[in-house]
Design a protein around this motif. Structure first.
Motif, short mmCIF file in Angstrom:
data_model
loop_
_atom_site.label_atom_id
_atom_site.label_comp_id
_atom_site.label_asym_id
_atom_site.label_seq_id
_atom_site.Cartn_x
_atom_site.Cartn_y
_atom_site.Cartn_z
N GLU A 269 14.40 14.14 -6.43
CA GLU A 269 15.85 13.03 -6.66
C GLU A 269 15.72 12.16 -5.07
O GLU A 269 16.10 11.78 -5.23
CB GLU A 269 16.17 13.88 -7.73
N PHE B 181 17.14 13.60 -15.86
CA PHE B 181 15.79 14.05 -15.47
C PHE B 181 15.00 14.58 -15.91
O PHE B 181 13.62 14.55 -15.98
CB PHE B 181 16.34 15.19 -14.04
N ASP B 182 15.45 15.99 -17.15
CA ASP B 182 14.20 16.60 -17.96
C ASP B 182 14.12 15.71 -19.03
O ASP B 182 12.91 15.37 -19.49
CB ASP B 182 15.16 17.72 -18.83
N VAL C 165 11.35 22.86 -15.75
CA VAL C 165 11.90 22.14 -14.34
C VAL C 165 12.73 23.11 -13.60
O VAL C 165 12.72 23.81 -14.05
CB VAL C 165 12.48 20.79 -14.94
N VAL D 8 11.27 13.61 -17.18
CA VAL D 8 9.94 14.35 -17.19
C VAL D 8 9.47 14.55 -18.86
O VAL D 8 7.34 14.13 -18.85
CB VAL D 8 10.54 15.59 -16.34
N ARG E 211 11.61 7.14 -10.21
CA ARG E 211 11.65 8.18 -10.42
C ARG E 211 10.37 8.14 -11.71
O ARG E 211 9.40 9.38 -11.47
CB ARG E 211 12.77 8.58 -11.16
N THR F 67 15.33 23.87 -10.02
CA THR F 67 15.65 22.71 -8.68
C THR F 67 15.25 22.51 -7.73
O THR F 67 15.00 21.43 -7.34
CB THR F 67 17.19 23.90 -8.92
N LEU G 72 7.50 10.61 -10.98
CA LEU G 72 6.99 11.71 -11.94
C LEU G 72 5.44 11.37 -12.89
O LEU G 72 5.08 12.88 -12.86
CB LEU G 72 8.01 11.89 -13.38
N ARG H 10 21.44 16.62 -14.37
CA ARG H 10 19.26 17.39 -15.07
C ARG H 10 19.25 17.42 -16.35
O ARG H 10 18.23 17.00 -16.55
CB ARG H 10 20.46 18.80 -15.20
N ARG I 67 12.65 19.53 -9.15
CA ARG I 67 13.82 18.28 -9.60
C ARG I 67 14.04 17.87 -8.15
O ARG I 67 14.14 16.40 -8.13
CB ARG I 67 14.78 18.82 -10.17
#
Length: 152
Positions: free
Chosen positions: A113, A33-34, A59, A37, A122, A61, A126, A30, A109
């Motif tokens: 993913e 991913f944040d 973000v 972004v 990714r 899920t 994004l 997580r 997310r």
């Protein structure tokens, strides 16, 4: 005292995570991913800083929205890969207590993913989703932001 390392039951490696969760270098999926972004959004914010100063980035899920089953085309404020939403623009509004809320871009997310196999993919996905959503928020064509922009 001797610390014993254990291998997994098939004998192919250590049990458990490579780094314990308490150390600073450990990052959950997580958090990774944040961070991705924000890295994809920062060039857009750098170009349109004045226009985007009242826009929040979030973000989630999974997509949590009710869409009609007979909806053939998703609304413009939703960026999707086929029928699966990848992100959306939520315009400013008034909440249930009567307080004004700011406009927000929400990135989903799990759908993103599931469509990637590497950090490069990714970043590209994004960047595509954020370019589309920022263009929608600014009411301009995504090709005005990125001349090479193509729909999914």
């Amino acid at each position: 005292m001797h610390t014993r390392t254990f291998r997994n039951r098939h004998g192919r490696g250590l049990r458990g995570p490579l780094l314990p969760t308490g150390v600073p270098r450990h990052a959950s999926r997580r958090k990774i991913f944040d961070r991705a972004v924000l890295e994809a959004y920062s060039p857009l914010y750098g170009i349109y800083q004045k226009e985007l100063k009242n826009l929040d980035i979030a973000v989630d899920t999974i997509p949590r929205m009710r869409l009609s089953a007979d909806l053939a085309v998703l609304p413009d404020e939703i960026t999707a890969d086929g029928p699966v939403p990848l992100g959306r623009v939520i315009p400013p509004a008034i909440d249930t207590k009567g307080n004004p809320t700011r406009a927000r871009i929400v990135i989903f997310r799990m759908p993103i993913e599931q469509r990637i196999t590497s950090s490069v993919e990714r970043h590209e996905l994004l960047t595509h989703v954020l370019t589309s959503l920022v263009a929608n928020y600014l009411n301009i064509d995504p090709r005005d932001i990125d001349p090479g922009f193509q729909d999914l």
